[in-house]
Design an enzyme around this catalytic site. Sequence first.
Site, short mmCIF file in Angstrom:
data_model
loop_
_atom_site.label_atom_id
_atom_site.label_comp_id
_atom_site.label_asym_id
_atom_site.label_seq_id
_atom_site.Cartn_x
_atom_site.Cartn_y
_atom_site.Cartn_z
N GLN A 153 33.28 37.33 45.25
CA GLN A 153 33.36 37.09 43.80
C GLN A 153 32.76 35.74 43.47
OE1 GLN A 153 36.33 34.85 42.46
NE2 GLN A 153 34.83 34.61 40.79
N ARG A 190 47.85 28.54 31.67
CA ARG A 190 48.97 29.17 32.38
C ARG A 190 50.24 28.38 32.10
NH1 ARG A 190 45.19 30.72 36.62
NH2 ARG A 190 43.61 31.70 35.33
N LYS A 271 32.64 41.54 36.59
CA LYS A 271 34.11 41.62 36.52
C LYS A 271 34.63 40.89 35.29
CE LYS A 271 38.26 40.50 39.27
NZ LYS A 271 38.97 39.30 38.83
N HIS A 295 41.84 39.64 34.44
CA HIS A 295 42.30 38.61 35.38
C HIS A 295 43.82 38.70 35.55
CE1 HIS A 295 40.07 34.96 36.98
NE2 HIS A 295 41.27 34.72 37.45
N ARG A 298 45.71 36.48 33.01
CA ARG A 298 45.76 35.04 33.29
C ARG A 298 44.71 34.26 32.52
NH1 ARG A 298 48.39 34.26 38.26
NH2 ARG A 298 47.09 32.56 39.02
N GLY A 349 45.79 42.55 42.64
CA GLY A 349 45.87 41.15 43.06
C GLY A 349 47.28 40.80 43.48
N ARG A 350 48.20 40.84 42.51
CA ARG A 350 49.56 40.36 42.80
C ARG A 350 50.27 41.19 43.85
NH1 ARG A 350 48.93 39.60 37.34
NH2 ARG A 350 49.20 37.47 36.56
C1 LIG Z 1 47.13 34.07 41.98
C2 LIG Z 1 45.91 34.73 41.45
C3 LIG Z 1 44.67 34.11 41.62
C4 LIG Z 1 43.51 34.74 41.14
N1 LIG Z 1 42.29 34.14 41.38
C5 LIG Z 1 41.15 34.78 40.99
C6 LIG Z 1 39.88 34.24 41.32
O1 LIG Z 1 39.76 33.21 41.98
N2 LIG Z 1 38.78 34.91 40.88
C7 LIG Z 1 38.87 36.09 40.17
O2 LIG Z 1 37.83 36.66 39.80
N3 LIG Z 1 40.07 36.62 39.86
C8 LIG Z 1 41.20 36.00 40.26
N4 LIG Z 1 42.42 36.56 39.98
C9 LIG Z 1 42.47 37.85 39.27
C10 LIG Z 1 42.45 39.02 40.25
O3 LIG Z 1 41.17 39.17 40.84
C11 LIG Z 1 42.78 40.35 39.56
O4 LIG Z 1 41.88 40.53 38.49
C12 LIG Z 1 44.21 40.41 39.04
O5 LIG Z 1 45.12 39.85 39.97
C13 LIG Z 1 44.59 41.86 38.78
O6 LIG Z 1 45.83 41.95 38.18
P1 LIG Z 1 47.20 42.24 38.97
O7 LIG Z 1 47.59 40.93 39.59
O8 LIG Z 1 48.12 42.70 37.91
O9 LIG Z 1 46.91 43.27 40.04
C14 LIG Z 1 43.59 35.96 40.45
C15 LIG Z 1 44.84 36.57 40.28
C16 LIG Z 1 45.99 35.98 40.77
C17 LIG Z 1 47.32 36.68 40.61
#
Ligand SMILES: Cc1cc2nc3c(=O)[nH]c(=O)nc-3n(C[C@H](O)[C@H](O)[C@H](O)COP(=O)(O)O)c2cc1C
Length: 401
Positions: A153, A190, A271, A295, A298, A349-350
């Site tokens: 990414q 955040r 994305k 995201h 977030r 992600g989470r």
């Molecule tokens: C702790 C954390 C850090 C993340 N860091 C990035 C990142 O560095 N780059 C990015 O494209 N998305 C990042 N994301 C977003 C994730 O790629 C993803 O889109 C998201 O976690 C999906 O939602 P979910 O946590 O409900 O599954 C991050 C998400 C979390 C929870």
Amino acid sequence: MNIDDVRGLLQLKVPDLDGARRRLAACVTIGDLRRLARRRLPRSVFDYVDGGADEEIALRGNVAAFRKWRFRPSVLADVASADLRTSVLGREAGAPLGFAPTGYTRMVDPIGEPAVAAAAARAGIPYVLSTMATTSLEELARGPGGGADRWFQLYIWKDRALTREMIARAAESGYRVLEVAVDTPVSGYRTRDVRNGFTVPPSVTFGALLDIGSRPRYWRRMLGAPALRFANVGGGSGGSIASITDQFDPSVTWSDLSQVRAVWPGKLVLKGPIGPADAVRAMDLGVDGIHLSNHGGRQLDRTVPPIDLVAPVRAAIGASPTILVDSGIRHGADIATALALGADAAFTGRAYLWGLAAGGHAGVVKAADLLTTQLRRTMQLLGVTSIPQLRREGPDLLDAS
Ligand SMILES: Cc1cc2nc3c(=O)[nH]c(=O)nc-3n(C[C@H](O)[C@H](O)[C@H](O)COP(=O)(O)O)c2cc1C
């Protein structure tokens, strides 16, 4: 009655003496992994993973959007075997699932990104390494997760030379897919992190000192591990999150995307919270797939849940381009819903970060196992035995209530 009869009646089970394994075995849902993660992580680290932007309306909305759908199963369909295998951007995957990029993974557990990638390899699913990772592109490729379907990414930096260098490194290290994240022209606000005084790297505040007392195992592991650093940026020496996110370029445009397309030899995915018109524009520029994401709630709060974008984006770009979706996946039934609406695969992600916090590598494996087992059962109860069938019959299987 002898002792064997009594044992048979009571069905005595010898308790697992390995506490970590026992606690993980007791997790039967992703929510259980989250609760265990909460018990094991310092509050500020748990909140960094768990929290969203501003009032967390998008964060809650993402989860709720999956749950508004109701299934309409077909019966007597011989579901003795259900096959989760599929193809994602031209490569076979064990399930229509992937691990989304997350920054600073080693803060959750020092085994970090290689352990997550190794769990992805075991499940035969893609793993996306973040620009903000605490493991370098090269180190991940060499390590235990090197055999995964590795994607990278990319954030487009103010320093375009650094951006081009990262693209070249990803190509040289064998990353198959490049995902350009376009939801971060500036960093989201955040609220929990601000309230907790959370910084990357963690600073020793009064709250952190209290945490050391309440989570000694976490701090022992962290203090015994190499220092955390953003391994892909800052010439490898890393830097604070503020100094790094300051390098996000808010002036990025479509012409930057064209330039990435011109130099990246592999599959290219965009994305972000991408609507139908932007998706069409991306396709016209030669992008191979759209990863619908806010995201995980977030970045921009109050964004449309990405799952609600799947059907309109599919209608706009047609049947063949790849559509991936994340943000709010907490159960295998969510993946089934995403595919029934027209997505090719769902990402999380989470769920895997909670697994990592709950039980290290085994916890990530558990997160993938839970989601895929739930997906398989959901498909069987729906009367569906393959991913192509789930996608084909999707519109008949769903009912928005
Ligand atoms: C702790 C954390 C850090 C993340 N860091 C990035 C990142 O560095 N780059 C990015 O494209 N998305 C990042 N994301 C977003 C994730 O790629 C993803 O889109 C998201 O976690 C999906 O939602 P979910 O946590 O409900 O599954 C991050 C998400 C979390 C929870």
